[in-house]
Write an enzyme that holds these catalytic residues in place. Structure first.
Site, PDB file in Angstrom:
ATOM      1  CG  LEU A 411      -1.855  -1.141   1.465  1.00 55.61           C
ATOM      2  CD1 LEU A 411      -2.576  -0.970   2.802  1.00 55.61           C
ATOM      3  CD2 LEU A 411      -2.852  -1.245   0.328  1.00 55.61           C
ATOM      4  CG  ASP A 412       0.418   4.418  -2.892  1.00 55.36           C
ATOM      5  OD1 ASP A 412       1.207   3.592  -3.383  1.00 55.36           O
ATOM      6  OD2 ASP A 412      -0.422   5.045  -3.554  1.00 55.36           O
ATOM      7  CG  MET A 413       4.179   6.639   3.913  1.00 56.86           C
ATOM      8  SD  MET A 413       5.673   7.649   3.993  1.00 56.86           S
ATOM      9  CE  MET A 413       5.077   9.187   3.281  1.00 56.86           C
ATOM     10  CB  THR A 415      -2.999   3.861   0.916  1.00 56.22           C
ATOM     11  OG1 THR A 415      -2.934   4.675  -0.254  1.00 56.22           O
ATOM     12  CG2 THR A 415      -4.275   3.047   0.888  1.00 56.22           C
TER      13      THR A 415
END
Length: 564
Positions: A411-413, A415
């Site tokens: 997951l993106d930082m 998110t």
């Protein structure tokens, strides 16, 4: 048109309204309120201004006609607070527009290089066009094109005939071998006949290819003088263009608050990307240094018709491009009161407290990752804080191998939500295959900046990296990877829409781009500092994962509700 360059803010801001320092332009934060105020004044002027016969609102509002503008709030030597304004590149075919920061390059030096160079380039271009238009050359090219089309038709017919012959021989050979003894004289005779037919077909193909090559060589010989001259002119134009570009690069010199000066190639290398130094941010900072003004707050925004391929939205604020400005801005910011990166601060202050475990057995563990924490260890100083994978491995201690648990997706930082990890290598490999085969169903909840009218839909367009502004992704029909997202509206109101996303592919920033891009929903996710309005956290949460357990085959459904 405004005659002044420094536009004074009225009323003047009070001390409490001033920023504590200049935010790093590459940090992706929402601009300071004073910069937003200055940008609003610039946009109001753009809506009514004219440059000669051109109404800016009409020119910029044309499809794809939008342009990046920037404002830099500064304090001058007298203590007054105002702002400078600039545009990226040229505005309505002008480098200089009254009231805007001028370009960085030295006008006289550039004119000395370009005036004669442009005439030479035009002469070479004209000579190249004249050779292409020579009647004898045109006649030869038309004859060659006609011959190639006829050859294509003949070649297609020959290949189809040979294909059918081969299929017939194969079928006959199979029947002979199934019906009788391969060593029988009559069978051997027929097989030999089939082999002779095969050799004859190969000879026919070689004869066609040989004749084709000979005729092609005849055309090439007839056009050799013209093609050689075209190649010479093209090479001369390319060499001159490279030489002119090098001379033009020398007309760009940058200085900072420490009094240091550097040439463009010293900062950006021997071959800077086209347009390096022509964006709004370098122009603004250079003008502030020249005026002896102190930069306080910067904002860059797109205004006008949205480019079809960039995913940028009119009115949104964006950080400077990394491929160009990223080579120059660190030098220009030296000596200024630049605040620490919010990304570094976020990563450094993300608590390494216990993550909530959603599921665990002897092979897998799923946790709820908070926004602001990396999924896996970062590669730079701004991301040295513990990642979710670091936390998982720290909890495991000696129970499993030192390199496990290992996160099987990311997951993106920015998110939050469900993050799944494997406890051993076979499970990691099995889950990796399952994700690659799209055997894991994923759902996300997001809040969009805008009210959608539709209830649901499907977004399908390819994504690839924006090479000028990494890590941004963009619509890339030529080289992008297939990306598909379906979505459903859950609620709407107060200028926002709550949606459920189901990504059917797993491309970088897929949901963020599909939400923000005009080819998608045209409504960025709230808090998206890359594709929308920065400020607050990104309202995107991985809410559900469904898959079949790689060892037991059991149906696994993991659920995590967002806090927003």
């Amino acid at each position: 048109m405004r005659a002044v360059l420094l536009h004074r803010l009225a009323p003047q801001p009070i001390v409490d309204e001033l920023p504590r320092g200049l935010v790093d332009p590459a940090d992706g934060q929402q601009p300071h309120p004073l910069a937003i105020r200055a940008a609003a004044q610039l946009r109001a002027w753009l809506a009514t201004a004219r440059l000669g016969d051109d109404a800016l609102a009409t020119t910029l509002g044309a499809p794809g006609g939008g342009k990046m503008f920037g404002v830099l709030v500064v304090r001058d030597a007298a203590g007054d607070v105002g702002y400078l304004q600039a545009f990226s590149g040229m505005l309505v075919r002008r480098w200089h527009v009254e009231g805007f920061a001028p370009p960085v390059f030295d006008d006289a030096a550039r004119a000395a290089v370009w005036t004669s160079g442009e005439a030479q380039l035009a002469a070479l271009t004209q000579a190249h066009a004249a050779v292409q238009a020579d009647p004898a050359f045109v006649a030869l090219r038309q004859a060659e094109l006609g011959w190639r089309e006829a050859q294509r038709v003949r070649g297609d017919g020959l290949r189809e005939g040979l294909r059918q012959n081969k299929a017939a021989r194969h079928a006959r050979r199979e029947r002979l071998l199934q019906a009788g003894d391969a060593s029988a004289p009559e069978v051997r005779q027929e097989l030999a006949q089939l082999e002779r037919q095969s050799r004859a077909d190969r000879a026919a193909r070689r004869a066609f290819e040989g004749a084709h090559a000979a005729e092609a060589a005849t055309f090439a010989t007839a056009m050799a003088a013209h093609t050689a001259e075209l190649a010479r002119l093209a090479a001369a134009r390319s060499a001159l263009s490279v030489e002119l570009t090098a001379h033009i690069h020398h007309t760009y010199r940058f200085s900072n608050a420490l009094g240091e000066t550097r040439a463009l190639r010293e900062l950006a290398g021997a071959s800077p990307p086209a347009g390096t130094g022509d964006c709004a941010a370098p122009k603004l900072l250079m003008r502030a240094h020249a005026l002896g003004a102190t930069p306080l707050a910067l904002a860059e925004f797109l205004w006008g018709g949205e480019p079809a391929d960039s995913g940028k939205l009119a009115g949104m604020y964006y950080e400077p491009c990394r491929a160009k400005c990223g080579l120059i801005l660190p030098f220009l910011l030296r000596g200024l009161n630049v605040l620490p990166s919010v990304n570094a601060t976020t990563a450094a202050t993300t608590p390494a407290a216990a993550l909530r475990v959603l599921f665990e057995d002897e092979w897998l563990i799923a946790v709820e990752k908070p926004a602001g924490m990396l999924s896996v260890p970062g590669r730079d100083e701004a991301s040295m804080a513990p990642s979710a994978q670091d936390w998982l491995q720290a909890q495991a201690h000696a129970r499993v191998a030192a390199t496990f648990p290992r996160v099987v997706h990311r997951l993106d930082m920015d998110t939050s939500g469900i993050l799944l990890a494997a406890k051993d290598a076979p499970t990691f490999a099995a889950m990796h295959r399952l994700f690659a085969a799209r055997g894991v169903a994923k759902k996300y909840i997001a809040v969009l900046d805008g009210e959608l009218e539709a209830e649901d839909g499907r977004i399908d367009f390819p994504l690839g990296p924006d090479l000028d502004a990494r890590p941004r992704q963009q619509w890339d029909p030529a080289h992008g990877k297939h990306a598909v997202t379906t979505w459903t509206t859950l609620s709407r109101g107060d200028g926002q829409t709550r949606v459920e996303f189901s990504p059917h592919t797993g491309r970088t920033h897929q949901l963020r781009v599909h939400a923000a891009h005009a080819r998608g929903l045209g409504a960025p996710i709230v808090g998206d500092r890359l594709y929308g309005r920065a400020g607050g956290r990104l309202l995107l949460h991985a809410v559900e994962l469904q898959f079949s357990h790689p060892h037991t085959g059991a149906a696994i459904c993991l659920r995590s509700e967002p806090t927003f």
